[in-house]
Scaffold this motif. Structure first.
Motif, short mmCIF file in Angstrom:
data_model
loop_
_atom_site.label_atom_id
_atom_site.label_comp_id
_atom_site.label_asym_id
_atom_site.label_seq_id
_atom_site.Cartn_x
_atom_site.Cartn_y
_atom_site.Cartn_z
N GLY A 108 6.77 3.42 15.43
CA GLY A 108 6.36 2.89 14.14
C GLY A 108 6.67 3.86 13.03
N LEU A 109 7.25 3.35 11.95
CA LEU A 109 7.51 4.16 10.75
C LEU A 109 6.33 3.95 9.81
N ASP A 110 5.19 4.48 10.21
CA ASP A 110 3.92 4.11 9.56
C ASP A 110 3.66 4.85 8.26
N ALA A 111 4.57 5.75 7.86
CA ALA A 111 4.44 6.31 6.51
C ALA A 111 4.57 5.21 5.46
N LEU A 112 5.24 4.11 5.82
CA LEU A 112 5.34 2.97 4.90
C LEU A 112 3.95 2.46 4.51
N LEU A 113 3.00 2.53 5.44
CA LEU A 113 1.67 2.00 5.21
C LEU A 113 0.80 2.93 4.37
N GLU A 114 1.31 4.12 4.07
CA GLU A 114 0.56 5.08 3.26
C GLU A 114 0.90 5.00 1.77
N LEU A 115 1.77 4.08 1.40
CA LEU A 115 2.15 3.95 -0.01
C LEU A 115 0.96 3.50 -0.86
N PRO A 116 0.86 3.99 -2.08
CA PRO A 116 -0.27 3.62 -2.95
C PRO A 116 -0.38 2.12 -3.20
N SER A 117 0.75 1.40 -3.18
CA SER A 117 0.69 -0.03 -3.48
C SER A 117 0.17 -0.87 -2.33
N ARG A 118 0.01 -0.29 -1.15
CA ARG A 118 -0.30 -1.12 0.02
C ARG A 118 -1.54 -2.00 -0.14
N PRO A 119 -2.64 -1.53 -0.75
CA PRO A 119 -3.82 -2.41 -0.87
C PRO A 119 -3.54 -3.69 -1.64
N ASN A 120 -2.45 -3.73 -2.41
CA ASN A 120 -2.14 -4.91 -3.21
C ASN A 120 -1.12 -5.83 -2.54
N TRP A 121 -0.63 -5.49 -1.35
CA TRP A 121 0.33 -6.36 -0.68
C TRP A 121 -0.39 -7.62 -0.23
N SER A 122 0.23 -8.77 -0.50
CA SER A 122 -0.42 -10.03 -0.15
C SER A 122 0.63 -11.14 -0.16
#
Length: 324
Positions: A108-122
């Motif tokens: 898993g390239l899970d650094a993608l999930l640490e981006l600041p915008s992630r809580p707004n993905w929908s």
């Protein structure tokens, strides 16, 4: 003779050119194939992403398939890097995986999930989730990677996915498809829910490109391999028209540097009765695959079109196309 692969939403189709017609073989029926990728170094090596079944791999042109054992079952995007052969898979919920052994194992390239915008993905139809809608490894730099989140943004990595830059300035946040120019480093293209955009600095920044197009819900993008200034998008009046049971009022458009978008007719129904989910430009040929299974081809950069004659199988839908 040319060969195409298609994801149909049900399975995978292989289409082999045979004179004036194309011979169709269907595989993985009932598998819910959403996306596919062909290894640029091996036309018989094909990967299929299934809505609930993970990634499947064929090494014999689709005749047999094996489960690649991906940890997440819902696969919405796939890509194989022309630079180093790495296989990428994007899932719902949004995660990105990489395989360096042709799908035998994944990390898993899970650094993608640490981006600041992630809580707004929908994703609007399922607002509690989102997915990796498109993966675009650069053909010029194996460490350079663009990823589109539906809906969340266009992300960029310059180290093979170890770290990420958040949504790029000027890009559409509702990413539907991405493309690199195969011959011109730095040129990249996007189709998104609010319009189209392009980059001339390898995806660092993006410029909107909407002049002359009367439909702004763009879906598929492809670029002329010989001309980085000539690219194409499909578009509809909005998401409900494009994906629902209504008339999508869809069109295919062409843009050349310094010119506005031009709607392409030249034999295509006007407007198209089904959304063109898949555009593919390769070897002087331009293909458009529609949601109702129609497949059209142009050999003059979209000025004129003919429907392909298909033999041996019926394509219920065309969600993605790849050329082998």
């Amino acid at each position: 003779m040319a060969r195409l692969y298609a994801a149909t939403g049900d399975g995978i189709a292989r289409l082999d050119e045979a004179g004036e017609a194309w011979r169709v073989e269907l595989f993985l029926s009932g598998g819910g194939a959403q996306c596919l990728a062909v290894d640029p170094a091996d036309a018989d090596a094909v990967y299929a992403g299934l809505r609930e079944g993970g990634v499947r791999r064929s090494v014999d042109g689709g005749r047999s398939w094996e489960d690649c054992g991906l940890a997440e079952p819902g696969v919405f995007s796939l890509a194989v890097s022309a630079g180093d052969g790495a296989v990428y898979a994007g899932t719902e919920p949004s995660r990105l995986f990489r395989s360096d052994d042709k799908g035998e194992s994944w990390r898993g390239l899970d650094a993608l999930l640490e981006l600041p915008s992630r809580p707004n993905w929908s994703f609007p139809p399922r607002p509690w989730t989102s997915h990796v809608r498109w993966i675009a490894p650069s053909p010029h730099d194996s460490d350079l990677l663009l990823v589109g989140i539906e809906l969340g943004g266009l992300m960029r990595s310059s180290d093979g996915g170890a770290s990420w830059q958040d949504h790029r300035p000027g890009a559409q946040a509702d990413v539907h498809s991405l493309a690199w120019h195969p011959q011109t480093p730095g040129r990249a293209y996007e189709a998104g829910g609010g319009g189209a955009a392009f980059s001339i600095d390898a995806g660092e920044t993006w410029q909107p490109a909407d002049e002359g197009r009367d439909r702004h819900y763009t879906w598929s993008v492809t670029v002329d391999p010989d001309d980085p200034g000539c690219w194409y998008v499909s578009a509809s009046t909005g998401p409900f028209a494009a994906h629902g049971r209504r008339d999508p009022q869809a069109r295919v458009y062409r843009r050349r540097d310094g010119e506005p978008w031009q709607p392409l007719t030249g034999g295509l129904p006007e407007p198209l009765p089904a959304m063109p989910y898949a555009l593919l430009a390769i070897d002087g040929r331009l293909f458009a695959g529609l949601a109702d299974g129609q497949l059209w081809e142009s050999r003059d950069r979209g000025d004129s079109w003919v429907p392909l004659e298909l033999e041996g199988g019926t394509l219920g839908a065309l969600l993605a196309l790849a050329y082998a």
